[in-house]
Design an enzyme around this catalytic site. Structure first.
Site, mmCIF file in Angstrom:
data_model
loop_
_atom_site.group_PDB
_atom_site.id
_atom_site.type_symbol
_atom_site.label_atom_id
_atom_site.label_comp_id
_atom_site.label_asym_id
_atom_site.label_seq_id
_atom_site.Cartn_x
_atom_site.Cartn_y
_atom_site.Cartn_z
ATOM 1 N N ASP A 76 -76.417 44.070 -83.543
ATOM 2 C CA ASP A 76 -76.052 42.964 -82.665
ATOM 3 C C ASP A 76 -77.352 42.310 -82.204
ATOM 4 O OD1 ASP A 76 -73.312 43.439 -82.702
ATOM 5 O OD2 ASP A 76 -73.374 44.794 -80.982
ATOM 6 N N GLY A 109 -71.765 48.696 -83.797
ATOM 7 C CA GLY A 109 -70.689 48.989 -84.748
ATOM 8 C C GLY A 109 -69.890 50.130 -84.138
ATOM 9 N N ASP A 138 -58.901 53.524 -83.421
ATOM 10 C CA ASP A 138 -59.180 52.516 -82.405
ATOM 11 C C ASP A 138 -59.332 51.192 -83.144
ATOM 12 O OD1 ASP A 138 -60.182 50.728 -80.589
ATOM 13 O OD2 ASP A 138 -61.915 51.932 -79.988
ATOM 14 N N LEU A 164 -57.804 50.013 -69.604
ATOM 15 C CA LEU A 164 -57.591 48.851 -68.742
ATOM 16 C C LEU A 164 -58.867 48.419 -68.023
ATOM 17 C CD1 LEU A 164 -54.424 50.482 -67.128
ATOM 18 C CD2 LEU A 164 -54.373 48.722 -68.902
ATOM 19 N N THR A 193 -70.335 46.442 -73.391
ATOM 20 C CA THR A 193 -70.440 46.827 -74.809
ATOM 21 C C THR A 193 -70.512 48.344 -74.950
ATOM 22 O OG1 THR A 193 -71.705 44.817 -75.143
ATOM 23 C CG2 THR A 193 -71.701 46.397 -76.943
ATOM 24 N N GLY A 194 -69.651 48.893 -75.792
ATOM 25 C CA GLY A 194 -69.699 50.327 -76.074
ATOM 26 C C GLY A 194 -68.926 51.214 -75.110
ATOM 27 N N ALA A 195 -68.364 50.625 -74.041
ATOM 28 C CA ALA A 195 -67.647 51.446 -73.052
ATOM 29 C C ALA A 195 -66.430 52.132 -73.682
ATOM 30 C CB ALA A 195 -67.217 50.597 -71.859
ATOM 31 N N GLY A 196 -65.694 51.381 -74.508
ATOM 32 C CA GLY A 196 -64.525 51.951 -75.181
ATOM 33 C C GLY A 196 -64.917 53.033 -76.175
ATOM 34 N N ASP A 197 -66.050 52.829 -76.853
ATOM 35 C CA ASP A 197 -66.525 53.811 -77.837
ATOM 36 C C ASP A 197 -66.975 55.091 -77.139
ATOM 37 O OD1 ASP A 197 -66.110 51.826 -79.767
ATOM 38 O OD2 ASP A 197 -68.128 51.032 -79.487
ATOM 39 N N ASN A 216 -63.191 58.506 -68.814
ATOM 40 C CA ASN A 216 -63.361 57.325 -67.960
ATOM 41 C C ASN A 216 -64.764 57.278 -67.364
ATOM 42 O OD1 ASN A 216 -60.849 56.203 -68.294
ATOM 43 N ND2 ASN A 216 -59.994 56.951 -66.372
ATOM 44 N N GLY A 254 -76.570 47.066 -73.769
ATOM 45 C CA GLY A 254 -76.466 47.612 -75.128
ATOM 46 C C GLY A 254 -75.543 48.807 -75.161
#
Length: 326
Positions: free
Chosen positions: A20, A42, A171, A235, A262-266, A297, A308
């Site tokens: 990115d 990625g 995901d 959420l 960025t990357g929080a879900g990963d 969480n 990043g």
């Protein structure tokens, strides 16, 4: 729950790794950005590194360009103790690039350089099947479904992992600009839906896949399928909802000063898989599952406090400190 993040089972993450390019100044359009910083990313690669940061065991399977950026990315995986035996290098195509900016209205703007990029050219016969068969959890997204030959490689890898007894974790990680059309994105994302044991979607992805603007239990359960063991809807700062065959509920988020999501879900997924990999029965015990989701969480929250994805992925002690501070 174990006192640390150490797990022995292998989590294999399949898909794309890219760079990115993020503007040095936030709140501007890509055209107005005075300069860019390169940030490795990625989603599947982020998940693999999230796992190893927490003391787990992870491998990445995918294809990079045989170029400086590709070797840099492979180096970052190795430096983070991710097993790199599943990486191929393409002589003819470049490592994927994405220019990403956070506009002043808070929305992300993407511009992708992939025509085609190396990750899209992974062929089924290039897969490291031995590595995939040794996975206790096989994790993937949907970007690898967009074009051939990578789509066939993805389907084969999933099948091999399932036949070897792995838990399949999905995901979708929707990136609409990469798909020919929203309809195609929806259709392809759902084409492999019924094979996953565990699915994590964001609130935005839930709305996209159901066509409903309601983020409620009925909307989430419309995505349920008989083979599914756990469905998670994240959420953002409101935490996450969880659904299993026998129970459902909500776990609150940890409140932090978010700088970059960025990357929080990963990070959330990596933490969850780290805890599940050695004990799939966690999914059937609501009390233990809730503890794991609190931990996930906390990982997601910490990741938003730094710029990043990869630099922000937390180690186990950081997670404990935010959980104990509550």
């Amino acid at each position: 729950m174990a006192s640390n993040g150490n797990s022995s089972g292998l989590i294999v993450s399949f898909g794309e790794m890219l760079i990115d390019f993020v503007p040095t100044v936030s709140g501007v359009s890509l055209a107005e950005a005075p300069g860019f910083l390169k940030a490795p990313g990625g989603a599947p690669a982020n998940v693999a590194i999230a796992v190893t940061r927490l003391g787990g065991k992870a491998a990445f399977v995918g294809k990079l360009g045989d170029d400086e950026f590709g070797h840099m990315l492979a180096g970052i995986l190795k430096k983070n103790n991710v097993i790199a035996d599943g990486i191929n290098f393409d002589q003819g195509a470049r490592t994927a690039l994405a220019f990403v900016t956070l506009r002043s209205d808070g929305e992300r703007e993407f511009m992708f350089y992939r025509n085609p990029s190396a990750d899209m050219l992974l062929k089924p016969e290039e897969l490291n099947l031995e590595l995939i068969r040794s996975a206790k959890v096989f994790h993937y997204g949907s970007i690898s479904l967009i074009v051939e030959p990578c789509r066939s490689a993805h389907l084969k890898a999933m099948q091999v992992a399932r036949d070897a007894g792995a838990l399949l974790s999905y995901d979708p990680n929707l990136r609409l600009p990469l798909w020919p059309s929203p309809e195609e994105a929806r259709e392809q994302i759902l084409s492999i839906w019924n094979q996953a044991d565990l699915i994590k979607v964001s609130d935005v992805e839930l709305e996209f896949l159901t066509g409903s603007d309601k983020i409620d239990d009925a909307s989430a359960m419309s995505l349920w399928h008989p083979n599914l063991k756990l469905l998670l809807v994240t959420l953002g700062e409101k935490g996450c909802n969880y659904y299993t065959k026998n129970f459902r509920g909500h776990v609150d988020a940890y409140h932090v000063n978010a700088i970059d999501t960025t990357g929080a879900g990963d990070s959330f997924v990596g933490a969850l898989l780290c805890k599940l990999v050695d004990d799939h029965s966690l999914i059937e015990d609501e009390g233990r599952l809730r503890e794991v989701l609190k931990y996930a969480n906390a990982c997601g929250a910490i990741t938003t406090t730094k710029k990043g994805a990869i630099p922000a992925l937390p180690a186990h002690p950081e997670v404990l400190s935010i959980m104990n501070a509550k």
